[in-house]
Motif scaffolding. Structure first.
Motif, PDB file in Angstrom:
ATOM      1  N   PHE A  32       0.828  -1.206   0.000  1.00  0.00           N
ATOM      2  CA  PHE A  32       0.000   0.000   0.000  1.00  0.00           C
ATOM      3  C   PHE A  32       0.859   1.252   0.000  1.00  0.00           C
ATOM      4  CE2 PHE A  32      -1.955   3.405   2.498  1.00  0.00           C
ATOM      5  CZ  PHE A  32      -3.105   3.639   1.769  1.00  0.00           C
ATOM      6  N   TRP A  33       1.911   1.239   0.804  1.00  0.00           N
ATOM      7  CA  TRP A  33       2.763   2.424   0.905  1.00  0.00           C
ATOM      8  C   TRP A  33       3.655   2.574  -0.316  1.00  0.00           C
ATOM      9  CZ3 TRP A  33       0.968   5.778   3.973  1.00  0.00           C
ATOM     10  CH2 TRP A  33       0.301   5.395   5.143  1.00  0.00           C
ATOM     11  N   GLU A  34       4.013   1.461  -0.968  1.00  0.00           N
ATOM     12  CA  GLU A  34       4.781   1.560  -2.214  1.00  0.00           C
ATOM     13  C   GLU A  34       3.965   2.256  -3.296  1.00  0.00           C
ATOM     14  OE1 GLU A  34       6.353  -2.045  -3.720  1.00  0.00           O
ATOM     15  OE2 GLU A  34       7.934  -2.207  -2.212  1.00  0.00           O
ATOM     16  N   TRP A  35       2.726   1.822  -3.461  1.00  0.00           N
ATOM     17  CA  TRP A  35       1.871   2.441  -4.468  1.00  0.00           C
ATOM     18  C   TRP A  35       1.543   3.884  -4.095  1.00  0.00           C
ATOM     19  CZ3 TRP A  35       0.508   0.725  -9.217  1.00  0.00           C
ATOM     20  CH2 TRP A  35       0.750  -0.623  -9.506  1.00  0.00           C
ATOM     21  N   SER A  36       1.279   4.121  -2.826  1.00  0.00           N
ATOM     22  CA  SER A  36       0.989   5.487  -2.382  1.00  0.00           C
ATOM     23  C   SER A  36       2.206   6.389  -2.583  1.00  0.00           C
ATOM     24  CB  SER A  36       0.574   5.485  -0.904  1.00  0.00           C
ATOM     25  OG  SER A  36      -0.580   4.707  -0.704  1.00  0.00           O
ATOM     26  N   GLY A  37       3.385   5.851  -2.276  1.00  0.00           N
ATOM     27  CA  GLY A  37       4.603   6.628  -2.468  1.00  0.00           C
ATOM     28  C   GLY A  37       4.866   6.932  -3.929  1.00  0.00           C
ATOM     29  N   SER A  38       4.583   5.974  -4.805  1.00  0.00           N
ATOM     30  CA  SER A  38       4.755   6.205  -6.242  1.00  0.00           C
ATOM     31  C   SER A  38       3.827   7.310  -6.730  1.00  0.00           C
ATOM     32  CB  SER A  38       4.481   4.911  -7.016  1.00  0.00           C
ATOM     33  OG  SER A  38       5.374   3.885  -6.627  1.00  0.00           O
ATOM     34  N   ALA A  39       2.576   7.263  -6.270  1.00  0.00           N
ATOM     35  CA  ALA A  39       1.630   8.322  -6.637  1.00  0.00           C
ATOM     36  C   ALA A  39       2.071   9.664  -6.065  1.00  0.00           C
ATOM     37  CB  ALA A  39       0.230   7.965  -6.141  1.00  0.00           C
ATOM     38  N   ALA A  40       2.621   9.641  -4.851  1.00  0.00           N
ATOM     39  CA  ALA A  40       3.078  10.878  -4.218  1.00  0.00           C
ATOM     40  C   ALA A  40       4.226  11.505  -5.004  1.00  0.00           C
ATOM     41  CB  ALA A  40       3.508  10.601  -2.780  1.00  0.00           C
ATOM     42  N   ILE A  41       5.143  10.682  -5.491  1.00  0.00           N
ATOM     43  CA  ILE A  41       6.256  11.204  -6.286  1.00  0.00           C
ATOM     44  C   ILE A  41       5.739  11.841  -7.569  1.00  0.00           C
ATOM     45  CG2 ILE A  41       8.305  10.544  -7.617  1.00  0.00           C
ATOM     46  CD1 ILE A  41       8.824   8.393  -5.483  1.00  0.00           C
ATOM     47  N   PHE A  42       4.748  11.216  -8.190  1.00  0.00           N
ATOM     48  CA  PHE A  42       4.191  11.785  -9.418  1.00  0.00           C
ATOM     49  C   PHE A  42       3.505  13.120  -9.137  1.00  0.00           C
ATOM     50  CE2 PHE A  42       0.826  12.246 -12.629  1.00  0.00           C
ATOM     51  CZ  PHE A  42       1.605  12.231 -13.778  1.00  0.00           C
ATOM     52  N   VAL A  43       2.746  13.198  -8.048  1.00  0.00           N
ATOM     53  CA  VAL A  43       2.101  14.464  -7.678  1.00  0.00           C
ATOM     54  C   VAL A  43       3.163  15.521  -7.361  1.00  0.00           C
ATOM     55  CG1 VAL A  43       0.603  15.592  -5.985  1.00  0.00           C
ATOM     56  CG2 VAL A  43       0.012  13.330  -6.857  1.00  0.00           C
ATOM     57  N   PHE A  44       4.239  15.100  -6.712  1.00  0.00           N
ATOM     58  CA  PHE A  44       5.354  16.000  -6.416  1.00  0.00           C
ATOM     59  C   PHE A  44       5.914  16.610  -7.705  1.00  0.00           C
ATOM     60  CE2 PHE A  44       9.939  16.594  -6.139  1.00  0.00           C
ATOM     61  CZ  PHE A  44      10.080  17.384  -5.008  1.00  0.00           C
ATOM     62  N   LEU A  45       6.112  15.779  -8.714  1.00  0.00           N
ATOM     63  CA  LEU A  45       6.639  16.265  -9.986  1.00  0.00           C
ATOM     64  C   LEU A  45       5.630  17.176 -10.690  1.00  0.00           C
ATOM     65  CD1 LEU A  45       8.334  12.998 -11.326  1.00  0.00           C
ATOM     66  CD2 LEU A  45       9.448  14.974 -10.271  1.00  0.00           C
ATOM     67  N   CYS A  46       4.353  16.829 -10.597  1.00  0.00           N
ATOM     68  CA  CYS A  46       3.321  17.680 -11.197  1.00  0.00           C
ATOM     69  C   CYS A  46       3.313  19.061 -10.544  1.00  0.00           C
ATOM     70  CB  CYS A  46       1.947  17.030 -11.059  1.00  0.00           C
ATOM     71  SG  CYS A  46       1.692  15.574 -12.099  1.00  0.00           S
ATOM     72  N   ALA A  47       3.426  19.093  -9.221  1.00  0.00           N
ATOM     73  CA  ALA A  47       3.463  20.378  -8.523  1.00  0.00           C
ATOM     74  C   ALA A  47       4.700  21.172  -8.911  1.00  0.00           C
ATOM     75  CB  ALA A  47       3.431  20.142  -7.012  1.00  0.00           C
ATOM     76  N   ALA A  48       5.817  20.473  -9.108  1.00  0.00           N
ATOM     77  CA  ALA A  48       7.042  21.159  -9.522  1.00  0.00           C
ATOM     78  C   ALA A  48       6.864  21.833 -10.874  1.00  0.00           C
ATOM     79  CB  ALA A  48       8.201  20.167  -9.572  1.00  0.00           C
ATOM     80  N   VAL A  49       6.118  21.199 -11.760  1.00  0.00           N
ATOM     81  CA  VAL A  49       5.924  21.751 -13.103  1.00  0.00           C
ATOM     82  C   VAL A  49       4.893  22.875 -13.107  1.00  0.00           C
ATOM     83  CG1 VAL A  49       5.075  21.229 -15.428  1.00  0.00           C
ATOM     84  CG2 VAL A  49       6.638  19.650 -14.279  1.00  0.00           C
ATOM     85  N   PHE A  50       3.767  22.666 -12.417  1.00  0.00           N
ATOM     86  CA  PHE A  50       2.643  23.591 -12.543  1.00  0.00           C
ATOM     87  C   PHE A  50       2.616  24.705 -11.499  1.00  0.00           C
ATOM     88  CE2 PHE A  50       0.871  19.577 -14.390  1.00  0.00           C
ATOM     89  CZ  PHE A  50       0.840  20.030 -15.703  1.00  0.00           C
ATOM     90  N   LEU A  51       3.348  24.544 -10.402  1.00  0.00           N
ATOM     91  CA  LEU A  51       3.267  25.538  -9.328  1.00  0.00           C
ATOM     92  C   LEU A  51       4.544  26.338  -9.132  1.00  0.00           C
ATOM     93  CD1 LEU A  51       1.244  23.606  -6.586  1.00  0.00           C
ATOM     94  CD2 LEU A  51       0.417  25.201  -8.322  1.00  0.00           C
ATOM     95  N   THR A  52       5.586  26.019  -9.860  1.00  0.00           N
ATOM     96  CA  THR A  52       6.792  26.844  -9.773  1.00  0.00           C
ATOM     97  C   THR A  52       6.709  27.952 -10.812  1.00  0.00           C
ATOM     98  OG1 THR A  52       7.928  25.266 -11.231  1.00  0.00           O
ATOM     99  CG2 THR A  52       8.309  25.057  -8.864  1.00  0.00           C
ATOM    100  N   PRO A  53       7.064  29.170 -10.445  1.00  0.00           N
ATOM    101  CA  PRO A  53       6.984  30.285 -11.398  1.00  0.00           C
ATOM    102  C   PRO A  53       8.032  30.156 -12.487  1.00  0.00           C
ATOM    103  CG  PRO A  53       8.040  30.994  -9.373  1.00  0.00           C
ATOM    104  CD  PRO A  53       7.559  29.591  -9.131  1.00  0.00           C
ATOM    105  N   SER A  54       7.794  30.833 -13.569  1.00  0.00           N
ATOM    106  CA  SER A  54       8.752  30.808 -14.668  1.00  0.00           C
ATOM    107  C   SER A  54      10.035  31.517 -14.264  1.00  0.00           C
ATOM    108  CB  SER A  54       8.161  31.488 -15.908  1.00  0.00           C
ATOM    109  OG  SER A  54       7.948  32.866 -15.654  1.00  0.00           O
ATOM    110  N   ARG A  55      11.075  31.254 -15.022  1.00  0.00           N
ATOM    111  CA  ARG A  55      12.376  31.858 -14.727  1.00  0.00           C
ATOM    112  C   ARG A  55      12.306  33.381 -14.808  1.00  0.00           C
ATOM    113  NH1 ARG A  55      16.674  29.622 -12.100  1.00  0.00           N
ATOM    114  NH2 ARG A  55      18.652  30.490 -12.812  1.00  0.00           N
ATOM    115  N   THR A  56      11.504  33.885 -15.725  1.00  0.00           N
ATOM    116  CA  THR A  56      11.389  35.334 -15.892  1.00  0.00           C
ATOM    117  C   THR A  56      10.787  35.985 -14.658  1.00  0.00           C
ATOM    118  OG1 THR A  56      11.087  35.019 -18.268  1.00  0.00           O
ATOM    119  CG2 THR A  56      10.437  37.149 -17.345  1.00  0.00           C
ATOM    120  N   ILE A  57       9.736  35.350 -14.117  1.00  0.00           N
ATOM    121  CA  ILE A  57       9.089  35.894 -12.927  1.00  0.00           C
ATOM    122  C   ILE A  57      10.034  35.845 -11.738  1.00  0.00           C
ATOM    123  CG2 ILE A  57       7.196  35.545 -11.305  1.00  0.00           C
ATOM    124  CD1 ILE A  57       5.527  34.496 -13.604  1.00  0.00           C
ATOM    125  N   GLN A  58      10.758  34.741 -11.590  1.00  0.00           N
ATOM    126  CA  GLN A  58      11.705  34.631 -10.486  1.00  0.00           C
ATOM    127  C   GLN A  58      12.783  35.704 -10.576  1.00  0.00           C
ATOM    128  OE1 GLN A  58      13.226  30.641 -10.537  1.00  0.00           O
ATOM    129  NE2 GLN A  58      11.483  29.800  -9.442  1.00  0.00           N
TER     130      GLN A  58
END
Length: 247
Positions: A206-232
């Motif tokens: 259960f925790w392996e599958w949950s952890g795998s999903a968590a890593i994917f959500v982590f990567l999605c947040a990195a892509v969609f919630l980090t500002p662009s280089r110009t804004i930074q």
């Protein structure tokens, strides 16, 4: 070009299909009933447990891991505005976890023979991969917190990263602690197992599958919630200007 949102979104879609798609297909064709809540992912990679299709999830996970490599660079690029050293640690640990994940797929689970003189080498490499990725995610959470306090990163990024990082880690830690406790205190084994036997939180799968999903959500947040280089760059320049005026 590589770090444009459209390209990164396409990478995320391919990672999802390569990882969860092949695992789901392999689980559907598993000789026995595969319940992700109770069975570990390694069962799908095992020639003994999944003799007909163990190669399918292995290839899918390797492909997903290779596609994750550009995201490690993107993570470093966007976190260094908060802390260049922590950004290097986070991206470096993620790369190490990805490499270990690929190696874990190449070294299939062995149940009777040692590999390179090491018993359960697949499990050792898999846990090393999980450990490196946990270090990467924890360091990224610290960067997100620091960036949030300095108005460089969004608060949502910190909270989402913290949620998908700390909850699975806490669950795995508790599960492993109880397992170790049952080995150290055999008298406590039966009461603990009788209470948690039917709970999914007791099972590593259960925790392996949950952890795998968590890593994917982590990567999605990195892509969609980090500002662009110009804004930074603009925010950093404004902070420098304010500091110069105050001086």
């Amino acid at each position: 070009m590589l770090y444009r949102k459209v390209v990164l979104t396409a990478l995320l879609a391919l990672i999802f299909l390569a990882f969860f798609g092949t695992l789901g297909l392999s689980a559907h064709m598993f000789p026995q009933n595969y319940d992700w809540r109770y069975r570990v992912i390694s069962n799908l990679l095992s020639p003994r447990d999944n003799p007909g299709h163990y190669w399918l999830p292995a290839c899918g996970i390797i492909l997903a891991a290779v596609l994750m490599l550009p995201l490690a660079g993107y993570l470093h690029r966007n976190l260094e505005v908060a802390s260049s050293r922590a950004a290097r640690v986070s991206s470096g640990a993620l790369v190490a976890g990805i490499i270990a994940l690929i190696c874990a797929c190449l070294v299939v689970p062995q149940h009777t023979h040692d590999v390179l003189g090491i018993r359960r080498l697949h499990e050792f490499i898999s846990r090393s991969s999980a450990g490196f990725m946990a270090i990467s995610m924890l360091t990224a959470c610290w960067c997100a917190w620091k960036g949030f306090r300095e108005n460089l990163l969004e608060a949502r990024l910190f909270w989402i990263w913290s949620l998908v990082t700390l909850v699975p880690l806490a669950g795995i830690f508790l599960s492993e602690s109880l397992l170790i406790l049952t080995r150290l205190k055999p008298a406590w084994a039966m009461p603990i197992r009788s209470v948690l036997r039917h709970s999914v939180f007791w099972h590593l799968g259960f925790w392996e599958w949950s952890g795998s999903a968590a890593i994917f959500v982590f990567l999605c947040a990195a892509v969609f919630l980090t500002p662009s280089r110009t804004i930074q760059t603009r925010v950093t320049s404004e902070k420098v200007d304010l500091g110069n005026r105050a001086a």
